[in-house]
Structures are given as structure tokens and as C-alpha cells.
Design a protein around this motif. Sequence first.
Motif, PDB file in Angstrom:
ATOM      1  N   PRO A 221       0.822  -1.220   0.000  1.00  0.00           N
ATOM      2  CA  PRO A 221       0.000   0.000   0.000  1.00  0.00           C
ATOM      3  C   PRO A 221       0.852   1.265   0.000  1.00  0.00           C
ATOM      4  O   PRO A 221       1.984   1.276   0.497  1.00  0.00           O
ATOM      5  N   ILE A 222       0.304   2.321  -0.558  1.00  0.00           N
ATOM      6  CA  ILE A 222       0.982   3.620  -0.541  1.00  0.00           C
ATOM      7  C   ILE A 222       1.152   4.072   0.910  1.00  0.00           C
ATOM      8  O   ILE A 222       0.229   3.995   1.714  1.00  0.00           O
ATOM      9  N   GLY A 223       2.341   4.533   1.230  1.00  0.00           N
ATOM     10  CA  GLY A 223       2.633   4.984   2.592  1.00  0.00           C
ATOM     11  C   GLY A 223       3.409   3.986   3.416  1.00  0.00           C
ATOM     12  O   GLY A 223       3.944   4.339   4.475  1.00  0.00           O
ATOM     13  N   SER A 224       3.497   2.734   2.974  1.00  0.00           N
ATOM     14  CA  SER A 224       4.275   1.747   3.729  1.00  0.00           C
ATOM     15  C   SER A 224       5.762   2.088   3.615  1.00  0.00           C
ATOM     16  O   SER A 224       6.249   2.428   2.537  1.00  0.00           O
ATOM     17  N   THR A 225       6.466   2.003   4.731  1.00  0.00           N
ATOM     18  CA  THR A 225       7.859   2.467   4.776  1.00  0.00           C
ATOM     19  C   THR A 225       8.768   1.466   5.472  1.00  0.00           C
ATOM     20  O   THR A 225       8.329   0.668   6.307  1.00  0.00           O
ATOM     21  N   LEU A 226      10.034   1.546   5.111  1.00  0.00           N
ATOM     22  CA  LEU A 226      11.109   0.904   5.860  1.00  0.00           C
ATOM     23  C   LEU A 226      12.106   1.994   6.233  1.00  0.00           C
ATOM     24  O   LEU A 226      12.484   2.804   5.376  1.00  0.00           O
ATOM     25  N   VAL A 227      12.499   2.030   7.499  1.00  0.00           N
ATOM     26  CA  VAL A 227      13.495   2.998   7.971  1.00  0.00           C
ATOM     27  C   VAL A 227      14.649   2.209   8.582  1.00  0.00           C
ATOM     28  O   VAL A 227      14.434   1.327   9.411  1.00  0.00           O
ATOM     29  N   ALA A 228      15.865   2.531   8.158  1.00  0.00           N
ATOM     30  CA  ALA A 228      17.034   1.814   8.671  1.00  0.00           C
ATOM     31  C   ALA A 228      18.214   2.767   8.786  1.00  0.00           C
ATOM     32  O   ALA A 228      18.290   3.773   8.069  1.00  0.00           O
ATOM     33  N   ASN A 229      19.114   2.452   9.692  1.00  0.00           N
ATOM     34  CA  ASN A 229      20.346   3.234   9.794  1.00  0.00           C
ATOM     35  C   ASN A 229      21.171   3.019   8.531  1.00  0.00           C
ATOM     36  O   ASN A 229      21.354   1.892   8.071  1.00  0.00           O
ATOM     37  N   HIS A 230      21.666   4.132   7.977  1.00  0.00           N
ATOM     38  CA  HIS A 230      22.398   4.051   6.711  1.00  0.00           C
ATOM     39  C   HIS A 230      23.312   5.267   6.632  1.00  0.00           C
ATOM     40  O   HIS A 230      22.852   6.406   6.583  1.00  0.00           O
ATOM     41  N   ILE A 231      24.612   5.029   6.637  1.00  0.00           N
ATOM     42  CA  ILE A 231      25.569   6.134   6.738  1.00  0.00           C
ATOM     43  C   ILE A 231      25.913   6.716   5.372  1.00  0.00           C
ATOM     44  O   ILE A 231      26.096   7.917   5.221  1.00  0.00           O
ATOM     45  N   SER A 232      25.967   5.898   4.347  1.00  0.00           N
ATOM     46  CA  SER A 232      26.379   6.368   3.020  1.00  0.00           C
ATOM     47  C   SER A 232      25.327   7.287   2.410  1.00  0.00           C
ATOM     48  O   SER A 232      24.179   7.344   2.854  1.00  0.00           O
ATOM     49  N   SER A 233      25.731   7.987   1.356  1.00  0.00           N
ATOM     50  CA  SER A 233      24.790   8.828   0.622  1.00  0.00           C
ATOM     51  C   SER A 233      23.719   7.958  -0.018  1.00  0.00           C
ATOM     52  O   SER A 233      23.984   6.847  -0.480  1.00  0.00           O
ATOM     53  N   VAL A 234      22.498   8.490  -0.061  1.00  0.00           N
ATOM     54  CA  VAL A 234      21.391   7.721  -0.617  1.00  0.00           C
ATOM     55  C   VAL A 234      21.602   7.439  -2.105  1.00  0.00           C
ATOM     56  O   VAL A 234      21.089   6.455  -2.647  1.00  0.00           O
ATOM     57  N   GLU A 235      22.389   8.272  -2.769  1.00  0.00           N
ATOM     58  CA  GLU A 235      22.635   8.059  -4.198  1.00  0.00           C
ATOM     59  C   GLU A 235      23.453   6.790  -4.453  1.00  0.00           C
ATOM     60  O   GLU A 235      23.449   6.253  -5.560  1.00  0.00           O
ATOM     61  N   ASN A 236      24.156   6.315  -3.416  1.00  0.00           N
ATOM     62  CA  ASN A 236      24.921   5.075  -3.582  1.00  0.00           C
ATOM     63  C   ASN A 236      24.005   3.875  -3.821  1.00  0.00           C
ATOM     64  O   ASN A 236      24.422   2.877  -4.414  1.00  0.00           O
ATOM     65  N   VAL A 237      22.769   3.976  -3.337  1.00  0.00           N
ATOM     66  CA  VAL A 237      21.820   2.883  -3.541  1.00  0.00           C
ATOM     67  C   VAL A 237      21.601   2.657  -5.034  1.00  0.00           C
ATOM     68  O   VAL A 237      21.484   1.522  -5.501  1.00  0.00           O
TER      69      VAL A 237
END
Length: 589
Positions: A221-237
Amino acid sequence: MPPDKPLTYLSAKAVLEYINFGKRKILHATCPGIRKMEENAPYRLELVKVVSMRQNDFIMIIDSFQFCFGEYDGNKMLMIDLSTDERVDRLTFLRPEQEAEKFLLHTLSRVGTRIKNVELTFQAAPEFISKCIPITIKNLIVNRTAAWFPTNKPVEHVKVDKTVQEDTLKMAKHVTVKLSDRVDTKIVSQWNCESIRIESTMSSEEVAYYCNKVSKRTDRPIGSTLVANHISSVENVFDFLPYKKNARKTVLNDRKCVTISIDESTELNVYESSVDCYCVVVEVCARGTAIDQTNHCLICRPKQFWSISILGKVININFRKHLSAMCPEIRKIEKNVPYHLELVKLFGMAQKGIIMSIDSFSFYFWEYEGNKILMTNECTEKSVDWLIGLGPEQAAEKFLLYNLSRKGTRIKNVELSTGPEFISRCTPIAIKNLNVNSTTAWFPTNIPIENVKVDDTIRSDTLKMAKHVKVKNYSSINTDILSEWNCESIRIESGMTSEELADYCNKVSKRTDRPIGSRLMATHCPPVKHLIDFLPSQEYARKTMLDDIKCVTISIDDATELNVYSSSVEFFMMVVEVCARGTAIDEDF
């Protein structure tokens, strides 16, 4: 209904369902006529804990009762009433695990059973809890176990210490994973939760793998999220995505974002959290929520200009300041539009230094080789400083009042530490959660604050009207001030003496405007029955029982009474609650 007419079977069963665990067991033992009915009626329980640290040693806590099953001079079961510390033990014919299984299934395996809080901690997990019929659980904490209670509806909140293949987790609404090992992204991607919080760190590879798996699911569903600790820049994903055909680098609320298309109506956005810059958020959004960097100023187009005053409230401060600087057409409107902020922190370090945080920006006003402001974007860790013509406090006052003193401003979380006096000159704003340390300066508010944490009992209209207040001080409590507060709940984290509690009760019992259900909780070790000896006037006080717990009751008026009793969940906490007249019943201790 005439007083001598008994309840029908269904009515009696419905009443039994809402009677607490301890009283039901007394009824079961003393009233043979309802014994069979009681054995079939489901429970509504506040707390169930099951702990097993070795093979033949089990501890169960059901509300205020603890049951221990073990091998000691034969197989034994020990029952402890945690509210009175009374103990009863008996020999059993079964081994501890078999006896624990029999007891648990007899008690909980009933159609309609509801439990608010369940905690499972097993070193050697007993499989018997999985034999229970499906029950309803609101909050579940699981440590070191693969054995789970079957549930008949999604659990509201689940905390686990590892990612496991489990139907309860797949269907839970909110899951927090506390593990310190690597995350099994294959399992996590199968969960259908509204929100998942990974308290350990996920690498860019793991985030990319999770995104790749979830982007192939059209049922999230729209709005479902995952939040996690992540040190690198998001662009690395982006660099680790196995398939980049449907992925692109975008901007979401002026934050760098990676967007992966799911279908024609939804997309997966990966971006840094605005509250914690070391957290990455993976969210299922409506298609077009994130925009390409070349299009992020579309808001300035004339045909959309009319909506800037509405949009401005929900656009974050970073994007708004960027628009104000880059788009002269909307600058005047932006100055008058209130903010909807996630976090504001204000900390006075010394007379010449003030630190202020607004969402992901921090501002430091200080005096060093001239008066200066240092602005830091916590997400990018970029800083800019410049000289100013005002002293640190005057500059901080001007900056804060300019940004926050706007009618309609809303702030979710505010933290004040030795706050300067100028914040009291702000126009009244709406605050949801307030944390105050070592300060007498407060933001004026226009609606009651939901949750307040303070380090002392002080006179303040904000505290009088707040809904829930927690006092963290470890000095003497000012009961004169405390009794003036109109909160739904007050929690004193330091201890209160019997004299202080009695003084508080005496003052509150003279107030007829306190609503039923309002309560105070405080740490208090002596038994509640001693409290009556400290009351200055015992004319309207009596010793009573409330839900099988010893209680002191003080009459307020014809409709209400003040009940003082030990908490059934936190055993060293005393509760002072305004109740309807007759809630507690007379009984000699």
C-alpha cells in the motif's frame, strides 16, 4: 432488573470476560456454579510474559500474577501475587514444560482472548505456545525464539531481535527489528507492514536489494515504509541496483532521492530521513511524488502560484528557504506562511552562545572574533558561517521570532534546555511533544500539548493544560503546584513519600473539576494502606479494594472519588486516580 434475578448465561459470560484475572480465579475457586462458564469465557489481559532461560525452567506473568514452573525437590509450580507478594507453591505430577503447557493452553487458548502486551523471551523455545488457538494481541515483544502465539488479526506493534519467516510478522502493522547482525532482506521484503524500523545499519547493497525485491510487488500500500540506519549517501543505492531501467535520481522535498517505478500508479522512493540524517527511508508513494531535479521549481509557475500558501505549510524548511531565495515572486507569501515542523531544539550554552535546531538544520549563535552565525545542514554536513551586527541572543531572538512567530505554526517535537526568555514573546503556536530541561522560559501555545517532559514541578499554564506530563526530577515534589495541573495523566519518575502523596490526595480531593480517569503515577515503596495514616483529614477516607488490589478511597463529591492503589503492571508505582463514585468497594485489610 430486580436485585434477586440472576444474570442469563450469556450476560454472565460477558461480564466474566471483563473481570480481571485475579478476581476470576477467586470466583472460579469459590463459586462452583460458574466454574464451567469461567473456564470457557475468554480473557482480556493487560500483560502476558513467558520467559524460559533453560530447558525445565519457565516463568509466566499474567497481569499481576507470576507463575514459576521448575524442578526443585520435585516438580513444582509457584504462584506469586505481585501486588501483595503473597506466594503459594504446590507439587505437580507433570514435568515443568508439560505443566507450563497445560496451564498456558488452559488459560489462554480460548476463542476471543485479547492481550494488550505480550513478551516472549526464550533461551530454549517451547513449541507449545504455537499450539494455542489464534488470539488477539496488540503489542508483541519477542527475544531469541522461533515459537510464536498464533494470532487471528494483525498485531499492532511487534519488536523482534532478528528477521524470521513468520506469518505474524508478515501481517503486523508496525515492526521494529533490534538485531545487530546482518538483515535478511529477502525475508523483510515479504512483510506487508505499514512500517518497518531496522535499528541496525543496512548497507547500500542491502537497501538496493530490498528495493529491487519490493519494487516487483504491486500489493504494497501507498505509505508503507522501511526505515534503517544508513551512513552512506542515498545516491549510492542507485549504483547497487541490479536493474536501473526503471530507476532514476530525483528530488523529494528538496532531498536527494532514488525513485524506482513499481507500476503505473506507484513508485518506490529512497531518501534520507528529515529527522535523523543517519537513517534512510524506503517508501511506497503515489507515482510522481518525487520529481526530477530539473522540474523541482514547477511550483513557481503562475497557474500554481495560488496554492503556495497551502503547500508552504507542508514543504520542509530547507525547500522553503530555497524557494524564498530563488523565486522572488513567492518570497513575500513565504514570509507569512506558517511552518509545519518536525523538530525544534533550543539550547543556551552560556550567556554568549545559543544553539538552535530546526528539522535538519542547526544554527549556532556565538561571539568569537565578532558576532557570528554558523548554519549546518545535518543531512549533508555542509556548514556556512557569517558575521552579524547583533549580539548572539538578539540575533537568535530575531531569527526565531521571524521563523516561528507565525499564526498557524505547528511543531511536532520541541526540546528546550536553559531556554532564553525571548521565546515567551513568540505568538502562540501548536506543539505536540515538549521536552524541557532547566528552563523557566516556554513557548506560548494555543492548544493543549499532547506530551510534556519536565525536570521539575513549576507553575506554568502550559503544564496546567497539557494532556500527559512526565516529571523527571529527583528532588522534593511540590504538591501545591502538582495538584493544580489538569492533565489526563501525570507520571513522577522520582519517588514520592507517603506524606507527599497524602498531601496531593488531600488537595485534589477538594477539586470537583477533575475529570474521571485523570491520574497521577509515582514511585512509592510503602504499602498503600499506610497512606491513610498521613491524610490530614480522614473523615472521607476509607480502606477499600479495587479490582482485587488494596486501595485507599477519598470521597470528592456525590459523583466522584479518589482511589489510591498500587499499579498492577509496574509494581513499585502508586496510582492516584479520579473514578466514578463506587468504583472501589469497602473491605477491611
